[in-house]
Design a protein around this motif. Structure first.
Motif, PDB file in Angstrom:
ATOM      1  N   TYR A 281       0.854  -1.195   0.000  1.00  0.00           N
ATOM      2  CA  TYR A 281       0.000   0.000   0.000  1.00  0.00           C
ATOM      3  C   TYR A 281       0.885   1.239   0.000  1.00  0.00           C
ATOM      4  O   TYR A 281       2.000   1.216   0.559  1.00  0.00           O
ATOM      5  N   ALA A 282       0.397   2.297  -0.585  1.00  0.00           N
ATOM      6  CA  ALA A 282       1.181   3.527  -0.678  1.00  0.00           C
ATOM      7  C   ALA A 282       1.536   4.035   0.725  1.00  0.00           C
ATOM      8  O   ALA A 282       0.677   4.076   1.606  1.00  0.00           O
ATOM      9  N   GLY A 283       2.790   4.402   0.915  1.00  0.00           N
ATOM     10  CA  GLY A 283       3.227   4.965   2.191  1.00  0.00           C
ATOM     11  C   GLY A 283       3.375   3.943   3.302  1.00  0.00           C
ATOM     12  O   GLY A 283       3.507   4.299   4.478  1.00  0.00           O
TER      13      GLY A 283
END
Lengths: 160, 759
Positions: free
Chosen positions: B29-31
């Motif tokens: 997932y992003a971040g």
């Protein structure tokens, strides 16, 4: 350093230090997550890939060791949508349960059949002893290898 | 039946052979940050200080969280509430979580975790289960370190033993068994801007995970959303442990407002997660000359480790199964699960029964030997049949196929009954049973929900609260839905188990998914069938009571008359704006248990099995080679015979590991000595003998299509069958697992000094 190698029949170049584990290159840099990490110590075989056709644990392999060589992962075993006979046989006989060890076992089985087209049970046991499976008891995996062997030999005869 | 009972291909197997990335560690997932856990290096200590400065100075390290950061309660609720999420004042086992470290990369998080320094004042640990019980000074749990004591009192054992012609009394021991699922424990938490938190991971019990996260974060259940990712084997090892992992990712994700992933390193997984309880058993059994089992007395003690987790329930199953699948009118069982300063033990396929059945079935062979009866004959004279009563006083009425499993194994194996040859080859038998579902100990959880939606194009999705772990639930439930609705199997799709889609359906344990979720799905499908049949009735002008769904069509029950293909009925309902979706619900038939006497209807029904092992023992080295195994199981109805055989074959190999090689142990400081696959030896392909699996079907009327749960049973009787075969082969009786070459060699040496008189 620039690493040049072949992954699933495609020439690939990556900027590396040389000390990365090959499993991390495959999973994190190339997005080939079919190669699984079960122990990180070369003891379970879940991370098996074919290096110039031979099964190896990609968690024990460093990026500098694969320069100029050819890697096949589970994603590269099938050609497009059509499954490799070993993959089809694993699904057919019930050789898959949780499926986490499956990519490694499929690759080790494919390498075995490339080497010995009609292996005995003893030969299978030796060839697959490095790939741990905790679900199946291996019976249906042996049956899958036998089924794939029959189908591959029939296909070869047909092509002749 | 068109689909139920057929050997259809496992639905997710094509994805698995292609290596499609659906396991937790495959998701990104992003971040996203990575977590690593700081753990206790010692078995028992008081925590003086936790120093996080150095870890936080490492490049890439983001944060460290301790118990002080917990917004809710510092407890992982399971049965009792004695286990903290992060240690506060004391640590009670090697590997106990103390802090969680976050970093941008996994390796950085792991390196930073090593730099968190915890000042500890060491205290003397209790590591031995018998010393722990009623320890005079150290109180880890209550006054006596006993998490739970259960008893069975039936008849009068003292009087019965005095009328017995043979009495056998022995002690037995079994060690830890590690689950060794190939996918290590893994979990991800994703906080959402709307104030909810999503948990995705490798797990058996999404509703347990939700309960733990709500407790630790102090959130209502409506704001914690748990979804099971593909799970790479579990066997009980992902029953309660994922709750702990979920808290370890949920807390930092909630605090930092970023997704957090945690994957245990294999050694960390083996050191810190649950295992099969080590056990000590004292077992006394007596029989009359004519081979009738008259009396059984058992003292059963298991090591629960530092916290109670699932131990009371594990003890319950062990207690109910203590005398094996036999009639016996005089039974006294006292069982205890004790607290020690070792890793908390928990659920593992068989759940407290394999240990006690190892003792019970070893006893049966010794009785047979003393009575001069064939082991099969002694069992046949005592085994439970329909109409009999179990040791808990439960009257068995239907679905008691035990004797047929014995017959099928004897028939298939051709076990030679003549003069025994001195070739080091031996046969060993075990007959066992398995109480299906949670039983009276878990009856408050014995309900399940399901939801089925038939879409306008004829495709079907369904949701249940139980999970796919490799056992084949998805396929079996898809077959049941296909059967009920008459839609083709390839049109039926299960949605990943998700706490937002169905009400709390309890855990995926106790071999309960086929029966519980199967029945809930039948309930939901029944409601949709009613709508379809009413619509067809209207169109065909045939009363609903005269219509049936048969292989994709609604047809008149009588021979002639018009029919309607299912997809046409679906279209017609869609046009008429009729609802083709329904909720299903299933509650188990009642169970009961009297805590004082151990009497009651302990489980809704039982599965039954017979195992036979053929081994060769090398007299010079003590090495055992398993030549062949036969196993017959009464499963009620095999919804998918291939998958049922897969359960038998896999269970047998795990049972052979328990019997012969798997030997996890701690040193004098409570540190596990062999936490990796090169020192903890599970069976490989090379160790897998030929296995003959036989399915016996005595239908269970309350199960879907007659099915009973049985996935655990294949492991349960393997160790005693092997121990009995070793005795048959070379004349030595091993009472402590695993049956290693050393133990056999030593026993052979001492038996040479004292000549054996038996057999």
């Amino acid at each position: 350093m620039k690493l040049k190698f072949t992954v699933n029949r495609r020439a690939t170049t990556l900027e590396v230090t040389g000390a990365e584990r090959v499993i991390d290159l495959l999973r994190e840099r190339l997005g080939l997550v079919g190669t699984k990490e079960g122990c990180g110590k070369g003891e379970c075989g879940a991370c098996t890939v074919l290096l110039d056709g031979s099964p190896v644990c990609s968690c024990l392999l460093l990026s500098s060791q694969v320069a100029g060589r050819e890697i096949t992962t589970i994603e590269g075993l099938s050609e497009g949508e059509s499954l490799h006979p070993v993959q089809a046989a694993f699904a057919e006989t019930g050789a898959v349960q949780c499926g986490f060890c499956t990519p490694g076992l499929v690759l080790s089985s494919a390498a075995l059949l490339a080497d010995i087209p009609a292996p005995s049970r003893e030969q299978m046991k030796r060839a697959l002893a490095g790939n741990l499976c905790r679900c199946t008891g291996y019976q249906k995996i042996f049956e899958a290898v036998e089924l794939a062997s029959r189908n591959m030999r029939r296909e070869k005869r047909r092509r002749r | 039946m068109a689909v139920v009972g057929r050997r259809v291909r496992r639905v997710e197997s094509l994805d698995r052979v292609k290596g499609v990335g659906s396991f937790t560690d495959d998701l990104t997932y992003a971040g996203m940050l990575h977590a690593a856990v700081v753990r206790s290096p010692v078995a028992r200590a008081r925590i003086k200080h936790i120093e996080t400065g150095r870890a936080l100075r490492r490049a890439g390290a983001e944060a460290v969280f301790t118990f002080q950061d917990i917004p809710g309660r510092n407890v992982v609720p399971i049965i009792l509430e004695d286990q903290p999420f992060l240690a506060e004042e004391y640590v009670n086992y090697v590997g106990e979580p103390i802090a969680v470290v976050l970093a941008s990369e996994r390796e950085t998080a792991r390196a930073a975790a090593k730099e968190v320094s915890v000042r500890l004042e060491e205290l003397p640990p209790i590591l031995d289960l018998l010393k722990a019980r009623r320890h005079p000074r150290v109180h880890l749990f209550g006054e006596d370190n006993v998490f739970k004591h259960l008893r069975i009192r039936r008849g009068d054992t003292a009087a019965a033993f005095s009328s017995c012609d043979v009495i056998v009394e022995n002690e037995y021991r079994t060690p830890y068994q590690e689950h060794a699922y190939i996918e290590p424990e893994a979990m991800i938490a994703i906080p959402h801007p709307d104030g909810t938190i999503e948990i995705r991971g490798s797990m058996q019990c999404p509703f347990y995970v939700r309960k733990a996260v709500t407790s630790v974060l102090g959130l209502p259940e409506s704001r914690v959303w748990v979804v099971q990712a593909a799970t790479g084997g579990a066997f009980g090892g992902k029953e309660d442990v994922p709750s702990l992992l979920a808290c370890q990712v949920a807390l930092p994700a909630w605090k930092l407002k970023k997704p957090v992933k945690l994957v245990y390193d294999r050694t960390e997984d083996m050191v810190s997660t649950s295992k099969r309880h080590p056990s000590w058993v004292r077992y006394k059994s007596g029989a009359t000359r004519d081979g009738v089992l008259k009396a059984v007395e058992v003292e059963y003690v298991i090591d629960g480790g530092a916290y109670s987790t699932l131990s009371p329930a594990v003890l319950y199953r062990g207690t109910v199964h203590a005398a094996g699948p036999y009639r016996c009118d005089n039974v006294k069982v006292d069982s205890y699960v004790v607290a020690t300063n070792r890793v908390p033990t928990g659920a593992f396929r068989g759940f407290g029964s394999p240990q006690i059945l190892f003792a019970a079935e070893s006893q049966m062979d010794q009785l047979a030997e003393r009575l001069g009866l064939h082991p099969a004959e002694l069992r046949r004279r005592n085994l439970l049949r329909a109409g009999d009563t179990t040791i808990t006083g439960q009257k068995l009425t239907v679905s008691v196929g035990l004797e047929e499993t014995l017959d099928r194994v004897l028939e298939a194996s051709g076990w030679p009954t003549g003069q025994k040859r001195d070739d080091g080859v031996g046969y060993g038998l075990s007959t066992v049973f398995y109480g299906v579902g949670l039983g009276a100990a878990g009856k408050h959880l014995a309900r399940t929900g399901a939801r089925v939606i038939v879409h306008a194009d004829g495709s079907v999705t369904f949701s249940v609260g139980t999970t796919e772990l490799g056992q084949g639930m998805t396929t079996v439930l898809s077959q049941i839905v296909s059967e009920e609705l008459g839609t083709p199997l390839e049109c039926v799709q299960m949605i990943a188990p998700d706490t937002s889609r169905v009400p709390d359906s309890g855990p995926t344990v106790a071999s309960r998914s086929t029966t519980m979720s199967g029945n809930a799905l039948k309930d939901a499908c029944g409601k949709i069938r009613d709508v379809l049949l009413a619509e067809a009735s209207r169109a065909l002008r045939i009363p609903v009571s005269d219509l049936r769904i048969v292989e994709g069509a609604i047809v008149p029950a009588k021979e002639e008359g018009p029919s309607m293909p299912i997809d046409e009925a679906i279209k017609s309902c869609t046009t008429a704006r009729l609802p083709l979706s329904a909720e299903g619900w299933h509650v188990s038939t009642s169970t009961s248990w009297d805590d004082r006497t151990g009497q009651g209807d302990a489980y809704v029904t039982y599965a039954w099995a017979t195992n036979l092992a053929k081994v060769r023992v090398d007299r010079e080295t003590g090495e055992v080679t398993v030549l062949k195994m036969w196993a017959a199981h009464d499963v009620g109805k095999a919804v998918n015979p291939t998958l049922a055989e897969g359960q038998i074959e896999g269970g047998i190999l795990q049972g052979l590991g328990f019997a012969l090689t798997e030997n996890m142990f701690t040193d004098e400081r409570g540190v596990i000595v062999n936490p990796d696959f090169s020192t903890y030896i599970i069976p490989t392909a090379a160790d897998s003998p030929e296995i003959v699996s036989l399915l016996v079907e005595h239908p269970y009327p309350d199960g879907p299509h007659g099915a009973k749960g049985f996935g655990e049973q294949p492991l349960m009787g393997v160790a005693p069958a092997v121990a009995n075969a070793v005795r048959d082969a070379v004349g030595v009786r091993i009472t402590e697992l695993p049956i290693t070459p050393e133990k056999i060699w030593n026993a052979l040496r001492s038996s040479r000094r004292v000549p054996v008189t038996q057999r």
